[in-house]
Every structure is written in C-alpha cells, then in structure tokens.
Design a protein around this motif. Sequence first.
Motif, PDB file in Angstrom:
ATOM      1  N   ILE A 118       0.777  -1.225   0.028  1.00  0.00           N
ATOM      2  CA  ILE A 118       0.043  -0.091   0.139  1.00  0.00           C
ATOM      3  C   ILE A 118       0.800   1.167   0.050  1.00  0.00           C
ATOM      4  N   GLU A 119       0.521   2.162  -0.904  1.00  0.00           N
ATOM      5  CA  GLU A 119       1.028   3.353  -0.680  1.00  0.00           C
ATOM      6  C   GLU A 119      -0.274   4.638  -0.939  1.00  0.00           C
ATOM      7  N   SER A 120       0.363   5.811  -0.527  1.00  0.00           N
ATOM      8  CA  SER A 120      -0.646   6.870  -0.512  1.00  0.00           C
ATOM      9  C   SER A 120      -0.094   8.080  -1.326  1.00  0.00           C
ATOM     10  N   THR A 121      -0.607   8.831  -2.280  1.00  0.00           N
ATOM     11  CA  THR A 121      -0.243   9.961  -3.038  1.00  0.00           C
ATOM     12  C   THR A 121      -0.233  11.190  -2.198  1.00  0.00           C
ATOM     13  N   GLY A 122       0.376  12.232  -2.736  1.00  0.00           N
ATOM     14  CA  GLY A 122      -0.005  13.611  -2.124  1.00  0.00           C
ATOM     15  C   GLY A 122      -1.408  13.926  -2.459  1.00  0.00           C
ATOM     16  N   LYS A 123      -1.415  15.166  -2.024  1.00  0.00           N
ATOM     17  CA  LYS A 123      -2.760  15.815  -2.374  1.00  0.00           C
ATOM     18  C   LYS A 123      -2.926  16.078  -4.134  1.00  0.00           C
ATOM     19  N   PRO A 124      -3.980  15.709  -4.610  1.00  0.00           N
ATOM     20  CA  PRO A 124      -4.143  15.985  -6.047  1.00  0.00           C
ATOM     21  C   PRO A 124      -4.295  17.316  -6.496  1.00  0.00           C
ATOM     22  N   THR A 125      -3.945  17.620  -7.429  1.00  0.00           N
ATOM     23  CA  THR A 125      -4.004  18.817  -8.100  1.00  0.00           C
ATOM     24  C   THR A 125      -5.069  18.516  -9.371  1.00  0.00           C
ATOM     25  N   CYS A 126      -6.243  19.335  -9.471  1.00  0.00           N
ATOM     26  CA  CYS A 126      -7.398  19.145 -10.496  1.00  0.00           C
ATOM     27  C   CYS A 126      -7.333  20.195 -11.503  1.00  0.00           C
ATOM     28  N   ALA A 127      -7.207  19.641 -12.743  1.00  0.00           N
ATOM     29  CA  ALA A 127      -7.033  20.391 -14.019  1.00  0.00           C
ATOM     30  C   ALA A 127      -8.424  20.331 -14.742  1.00  0.00           C
ATOM     31  N   VAL A 128      -9.025  21.748 -15.157  1.00  0.00           N
ATOM     32  CA  VAL A 128     -10.362  21.559 -15.525  1.00  0.00           C
ATOM     33  C   VAL A 128     -10.196  21.154 -17.165  1.00  0.00           C
ATOM     34  N   VAL A 129     -10.871  20.305 -17.458  1.00  0.00           N
ATOM     35  CA  VAL A 129     -10.944  19.822 -18.892  1.00  0.00           C
ATOM     36  C   VAL A 129     -11.956  20.549 -19.656  1.00  0.00           C
ATOM     37  N   ASN A 130     -13.373  20.495 -19.046  1.00  0.00           N
ATOM     38  CA  ASN A 130     -14.314  21.626 -19.346  1.00  0.00           C
ATOM     39  C   ASN A 130     -15.176  21.940 -18.393  1.00  0.00           C
ATOM     40  N   ALA A 131     -16.234  22.415 -18.575  1.00  0.00           N
ATOM     41  CA  ALA A 131     -17.394  22.820 -17.560  1.00  0.00           C
ATOM     42  C   ALA A 131     -17.738  21.787 -16.326  1.00  0.00           C
ATOM     43  N   THR A 132     -17.866  20.271 -16.939  1.00  0.00           N
ATOM     44  CA  THR A 132     -18.207  19.442 -16.450  1.00  0.00           C
ATOM     45  C   THR A 132     -17.205  18.312 -15.793  1.00  0.00           C
ATOM     46  N   SER A 172     -12.943  17.131 -15.023  1.00  0.00           N
ATOM     47  CA  SER A 172     -11.464  17.546 -14.449  1.00  0.00           C
ATOM     48  C   SER A 172     -10.868  16.434 -14.468  1.00  0.00           C
ATOM     49  N   THR A 173      -9.176  16.615 -14.606  1.00  0.00           N
ATOM     50  CA  THR A 173      -8.274  15.500 -14.297  1.00  0.00           C
ATOM     51  C   THR A 173      -7.649  15.762 -13.240  1.00  0.00           C
ATOM     52  N   CYS A 174      -7.378  14.778 -12.075  1.00  0.00           N
ATOM     53  CA  CYS A 174      -6.929  15.100 -11.029  1.00  0.00           C
ATOM     54  C   CYS A 174      -5.818  14.272 -10.740  1.00  0.00           C
ATOM     55  N   THR A 175      -4.622  14.935 -10.545  1.00  0.00           N
ATOM     56  CA  THR A 175      -3.293  14.271 -10.723  1.00  0.00           C
ATOM     57  C   THR A 175      -2.482  14.515  -9.349  1.00  0.00           C
ATOM     58  N   ALA A 176      -1.847  13.412  -8.872  1.00  0.00           N
ATOM     59  CA  ALA A 176      -1.044  13.202  -7.683  1.00  0.00           C
ATOM     60  C   ALA A 176      -0.072  12.291  -7.956  1.00  0.00           C
ATOM     61  N   SER A 177       1.034  12.357  -7.231  1.00  0.00           N
ATOM     62  CA  SER A 177       2.255  11.381  -7.314  1.00  0.00           C
ATOM     63  C   SER A 177       2.738  10.964  -6.034  1.00  0.00           C
ATOM     64  N   VAL A 178       3.269   9.629  -5.965  1.00  0.00           N
ATOM     65  CA  VAL A 178       4.119   9.188  -4.861  1.00  0.00           C
ATOM     66  C   VAL A 178       5.463   8.697  -5.250  1.00  0.00           C
ATOM     67  N   THR A 179       6.348   8.916  -4.578  1.00  0.00           N
ATOM     68  CA  THR A 179       7.768   8.413  -4.742  1.00  0.00           C
ATOM     69  C   THR A 179       8.224   7.302  -4.051  1.00  0.00           C
ATOM     70  N   ILE A 180       8.534   6.015  -4.645  1.00  0.00           N
ATOM     71  CA  ILE A 180       8.702   4.753  -3.700  1.00  0.00           C
ATOM     72  C   ILE A 180      10.215   4.584  -4.087  1.00  0.00           C
ATOM     73  N   ASP A 181      10.775   3.784  -2.957  1.00  0.00           N
ATOM     74  CA  ASP A 181      12.499   3.766  -2.986  1.00  0.00           C
ATOM     75  C   ASP A 181      12.739   2.355  -2.785  1.00  0.00           C
ATOM     76  N   PRO A 182      13.103   1.638  -3.619  1.00  0.00           N
ATOM     77  CA  PRO A 182      13.293  -0.066  -3.068  1.00  0.00           C
ATOM     78  C   PRO A 182      14.342  -0.044  -1.956  1.00  0.00           C
ATOM     79  N   LYS A 183      15.167   0.757  -1.729  1.00  0.00           N
ATOM     80  CA  LYS A 183      16.363   0.706  -0.679  1.00  0.00           C
ATOM     81  C   LYS A 183      15.498   0.980   0.576  1.00  0.00           C
ATOM     82  N   THR A 184      14.523   1.793   0.807  1.00  0.00           N
ATOM     83  CA  THR A 184      13.796   2.088   1.979  1.00  0.00           C
ATOM     84  C   THR A 184      12.490   1.854   2.261  1.00  0.00           C
ATOM     85  N   ASP A 185      11.840   1.504   1.326  1.00  0.00           N
ATOM     86  CA  ASP A 185      10.548   1.024   1.453  1.00  0.00           C
ATOM     87  C   ASP A 185      10.230  -0.437   1.599  1.00  0.00           C
TER      88      ASP A 185
END
Length: 252
Positions: free
Chosen positions: A83-97, A99-112
């Motif tokens: 299990i992993e959780s992203t940061g808070k998404p940022t939503c970009a408007v596509v049209n009036a109805t 939106s595309t909400c985007t977020a990311s999470v960085t994983i590291d095989p050495k520490t995770d």
Amino acid sequence: MRIRASVAVVSGALALSALAVPAAHADGGYGDTKITKVVVDGDNKVSMGTSSPKTIKVSVTATDDSGIKGAQEFDLYGPGYGIESTGKPTCAVVNATTSTCTASVTIDPKTDYYSNKNAGTWYVSAWIDAKDDDYIWKEKAGSFAFQRAAKLTANATPEPVKKGRTITVTGALTRANWETLKYSGYGSQSVKLQFRKKSSSTYTTLKTVTSSSTGALKTTTTATADGYYRFSFAGNSTTAAVSATGDFVDVQ
C-alpha cells in the motif's frame, strides 16, 4: 502519510494494525459524479528496479454536471499487503463538467522494504468531490501492473561469419529481487530470438527459446545477411517486458 509496502517484523496487537489493509467496503457516492478514466504512469504499468527511487504519477478523470471541486489523496494497494498513498491531487479543468486530478508518490526500493510478493496487479482507490457536494468513492477506480524490472543480454558469435554458417546466440534474463536488492536469474520463461537486417528498422522473430533455471539463454540460427540479433521478453503480470540491445554480425 506514507505507509510502507510491507513490515519486516511485527508481533501481537501491533501485527494486526501494521499489516492491515483498507477494509473492503462497497463503493460509495452521492449524485451524478462519475470517474471516467484512471491512468497510472501513462500506460498503467510501473516497473521498479533495485536501486533508484521512482515517482508514480496517478491521474483520475471525473465528471459532474456542476464541475469537479477536488480529490482526496489516492491510495494504491496490491498483493502482499502492498500500500502507498499519494500527495494531495491537483485538479485541472478539462471543460465545465470534467476535470483530471493528478498526484504522485515516490517509492524507493532501498528504504520502502518491498517484498517480491508485492509484484502484480495493484488498484487505485479514489475519492472525488463535485462543486455541488456530490461525490464518488471507488475502491477499485483503476488498476495497474506493479512489476519487477528485468534485464536481458544477447551475444551472437562468431563475428564475422560466412553466409550459411551457424550463429550461436547466448544471453541471460534476470529480474529485480526487491528483497536482496540485486538482479537474479529468471528461469523457465519464453524468450524470442529476433533478427533485424542492417538496412531495416524492424525486428523479426526467428524462434522462441526457454530460459534455464538460472535465466541463461542459448540457441542457434543460420547466417543469412548482415544484421542484429537480440532476445526479447514479453513480460508478465509480475515482471516487466524487456529487449536486449541488438548484437551486430557481419555476414561475408
């Protein structure tokens, strides 16, 4: 808050909380909000090796007649209590109805502390809020393959070779072991031997061979023209696809 992919040692009551994954619930929502598309890392495939951190980008497209207000952090979860959780998404408007909400999470095989059991199909849990207080929550809004990175080599001999003579191609298929942080042989896998003429940009499959228990590959073919030989592995649910660098052979 980040939750690591696995826990090495737990006991008693701690084990129950540390290894718990989100409880199974029915999808929830109110109103006409809908999730229409989920894309993870562009192609819904994430390949991780043994040494370098990797940032996973998650995009969720949603629609509502009033427009989209925002989204909660996305949870990503998969086999082996991953299990992993992203940061808070940022939503970009596509049209009036929409939106595309985007977020990311960085994983590291050495520490995770990933286990090889974490490889496989993972899911994206998404909660989207609309401007009119409608909302939708889907536990499995989308899915993606979380794969162990693979490496593949190829060496064709002899070089040069006379036309019509036998060429021997050897190589090795290995994949990331997230527990040892090394690459190890991947045995009993179907791998294609491919050839590309010097004047062409396209590889043609000559035959399919099976890797040994240690991932070793060896096969023969007949020299026909100047060109490049390589092995190619199609990948599977736990291991990423990979092709070796072509090895050029001069045919005289």
